[in-house]
Design a protein around this motif. Structure first.
Motif, PDB file in Angstrom:
ATOM      1  N   PRO A  54      47.569  17.516  58.437  1.00 31.41           N
ATOM      2  CA  PRO A  54      47.216  18.257  59.659  1.00 31.41           C
ATOM      3  C   PRO A  54      46.590  19.617  59.374  1.00 31.41           C
ATOM      4  O   PRO A  54      45.637  20.019  60.048  1.00 31.41           O
ATOM      5  CB  PRO A  54      48.570  18.411  60.372  1.00 31.41           C
ATOM      6  CG  PRO A  54      49.408  17.308  59.846  1.00 31.41           C
ATOM      7  CD  PRO A  54      48.989  17.138  58.423  1.00 31.41           C
ATOM      8  N   ALA A  55      47.131  20.327  58.372  1.00 30.50           N
ATOM      9  CA  ALA A  55      46.588  21.648  58.031  1.00 30.50           C
ATOM     10  C   ALA A  55      45.161  21.533  57.506  1.00 30.50           C
ATOM     11  O   ALA A  55      44.296  22.355  57.830  1.00 30.50           O
ATOM     12  CB  ALA A  55      47.482  22.326  56.997  1.00 30.50           C
ATOM     13  N   ILE A  56      44.911  20.498  56.697  1.00 26.46           N
ATOM     14  CA  ILE A  56      43.565  20.297  56.158  1.00 26.46           C
ATOM     15  C   ILE A  56      42.591  19.965  57.281  1.00 26.46           C
ATOM     16  O   ILE A  56      41.465  20.486  57.325  1.00 26.46           O
ATOM     17  CB  ILE A  56      43.584  19.174  55.092  1.00 26.46           C
ATOM     18  CG1 ILE A  56      44.401  19.619  53.871  1.00 26.46           C
ATOM     19  CG2 ILE A  56      42.166  18.807  54.682  1.00 26.46           C
ATOM     20  CD1 ILE A  56      44.611  18.521  52.859  1.00 26.46           C
ATOM     21  N   LYS A  57      43.005  19.101  58.217  1.00 25.46           N
ATOM     22  CA  LYS A  57      42.148  18.759  59.349  1.00 25.46           C
ATOM     23  C   LYS A  57      41.830  19.991  60.188  1.00 25.46           C
ATOM     24  O   LYS A  57      40.686  20.189  60.625  1.00 25.46           O
ATOM     25  CB  LYS A  57      42.825  17.695  60.217  1.00 25.46           C
ATOM     26  CG  LYS A  57      42.836  16.302  59.615  1.00 25.46           C
ATOM     27  CD  LYS A  57      43.462  15.310  60.580  1.00 25.46           C
ATOM     28  CE  LYS A  57      43.414  13.889  60.027  1.00 25.46           C
ATOM     29  NZ  LYS A  57      44.044  12.908  60.960  1.00 25.46           N
ATOM     30  N   GLU A  58      42.839  20.825  60.407  1.00 26.63           N
ATOM     31  CA  GLU A  58      42.638  22.039  61.201  1.00 26.63           C
ATOM     32  C   GLU A  58      41.677  22.992  60.495  1.00 26.63           C
ATOM     33  O   GLU A  58      40.808  23.588  61.122  1.00 26.63           O
ATOM     34  CB  GLU A  58      43.980  22.721  61.442  1.00 26.63           C
ATOM     35  CG  GLU A  58      43.884  23.951  62.324  1.00 26.63           C
ATOM     36  CD  GLU A  58      45.232  24.596  62.560  1.00 26.63           C
ATOM     37  OE1 GLU A  58      45.267  25.715  63.115  1.00 26.63           O
ATOM     38  OE2 GLU A  58      46.258  23.992  62.189  1.00 26.63           O
ATOM     39  N   MET A  59      41.840  23.118  59.178  1.00 27.42           N
ATOM     40  CA  MET A  59      40.970  23.999  58.405  1.00 27.42           C
ATOM     41  C   MET A  59      39.518  23.509  58.445  1.00 27.42           C
ATOM     42  O   MET A  59      38.589  24.302  58.621  1.00 27.42           O
ATOM     43  CB  MET A  59      41.455  24.069  56.952  1.00 27.42           C
ATOM     44  CG  MET A  59      40.632  24.980  56.052  1.00 27.42           C
ATOM     45  SD  MET A  59      41.253  24.995  54.367  1.00 27.42           S
ATOM     46  CE  MET A  59      40.927  23.301  53.868  1.00 27.42           C
TER      47      MET A  59
END
Length: 304
Positions: free
Chosen positions: A282-287
């Protein structure tokens, strides 16, 4: 083919573990760390009874042993108001000594040459492929547990447990005993974990006191992988996705070790990396989404 069959067998056996972790982490929203103790508890009870000549009794007793460990964790949390993480650690620590007692003060029990559930099944079907029979047994237990839990969480008590995990204050206001629902849910979840250990002991033909080390990461990885691949659409879907995630996880582990890039003792490291990678999605997608918006904004700003 052997690699796939082995991964499917272990994926279903550890799928029971993942289901137990799913009940605590997702339905109750409680970080239960007692799984390391209850998994070994079920494994030790099953192995000890098998060594005494009672392999069939070892399976349900392994489940009940896990239920007992989960109930103790629930009592520590609800009645003594101990923090869930600390309650799980206390249960896990206490069960280490109890497991040693059950195993006759030995760190391992060998079941080589003894009757187990799997060997008894081989005797019933002498002409069948042993690996397929192992898979059939693992699938049977896993599917039966998932089906029973799916039906259970549609009952009044099951709905109360789900509601307690969603909004504890609202459930208390509805005159529902939240403490009892938590204890019951933790007992059921750890019962599944103990059942997983009980099956594993007879599947692999031995029990080791260190078998539960890092087992929470295995269960959590299965839950997260299942959610990332198949989404979250309710309890029944969540149970199925968790079991599927366990199978995918075992395939990843088997492929990672098959490539000879990692020695066998790097299993825990590989598991930790898989969990970290799944959690970071999720953090990678948000970034990436933010970078895309930023690039689009810059492109729009430099247009004449």
């Amino acid at each position: 083919m052997t690699l796939i069959l082995g991964s499917l067998q272990l994926g279903c056996i550890y799928g029971l573990l993942a289901v137990g972790v799913y009940l605590a982490f997702r339905i109750l929203d409680i970080p239960d760390l007692s799984a390391e103790g209850t998994f070994t508890f079920g494994l030790a009870v099953s192995a000890a009874l098998t060594a005494k000549g009672h392999p069939l009794l070892g399976i349900p007793m392994g489940f009940l042993a896990g239920c007992l460990g989960g109930a103790i964790t629930g009592l520590l949390q609800t009645k003594l108001r101990i923090h869930p993480i600390l309650a799980g650690i206390l249960t896990m620590s206490g069960l280490y000594s109890i497991n040693l007692v059950i195993m006759g003060s030995s760190s391992n029990i060998s079941l080589v040459g003894l009757d187990t559930l799997f060997r008894m099944t081989f005797a019933l079907f002498p002409g069948a492929d042993k690996e397929l029979l192992k898979l059939a047994l693992a699938v049977l237990f896993c599917a039966a547990a998932a089906a029973v839990l799916a039906l259970f969480f549609k009952t009044h008590i099951g709905l109360c447990i789900r509601a307690a995990g969603d909004n504890e204050d609202m459930v208390r206001a509805s005159s529902i005993n939240v403490d009892s629902t938590k204890i019951l849910a933790l007992a059921i979840g750890n019962g599944c974990i103990g059942l997983s250990g009980a099956l594993l002991a007879q599947y692999q033909g031995f029990a080791d006191i260190s078998s539960g080390i890092g087992i929470v990461a295995v269960g959590l990885a299965s839950v997260i992988i299942g959610e990332r691949l198949f989404g979250q659409r309710g309890v029944t879907w969540g149970l199925a996705a968790t079991i599927a995630g366990s199978i995918v996880y075992r395939l990843i582990i088997a492929l990672a070790l098959k490539t000879s890039l990692f020695p066998a003792y790097f299993l825990k490291v590989v598991s930790a990396v898989i969990v970290a990678a799944a959690l970071s999605i999720p953090a990678i997608k948000e970034m990436l989404a933010r970078r895309k918006i930023k690039k689009e904004g810059l492109a729009h700003a430099v247009r004449p």
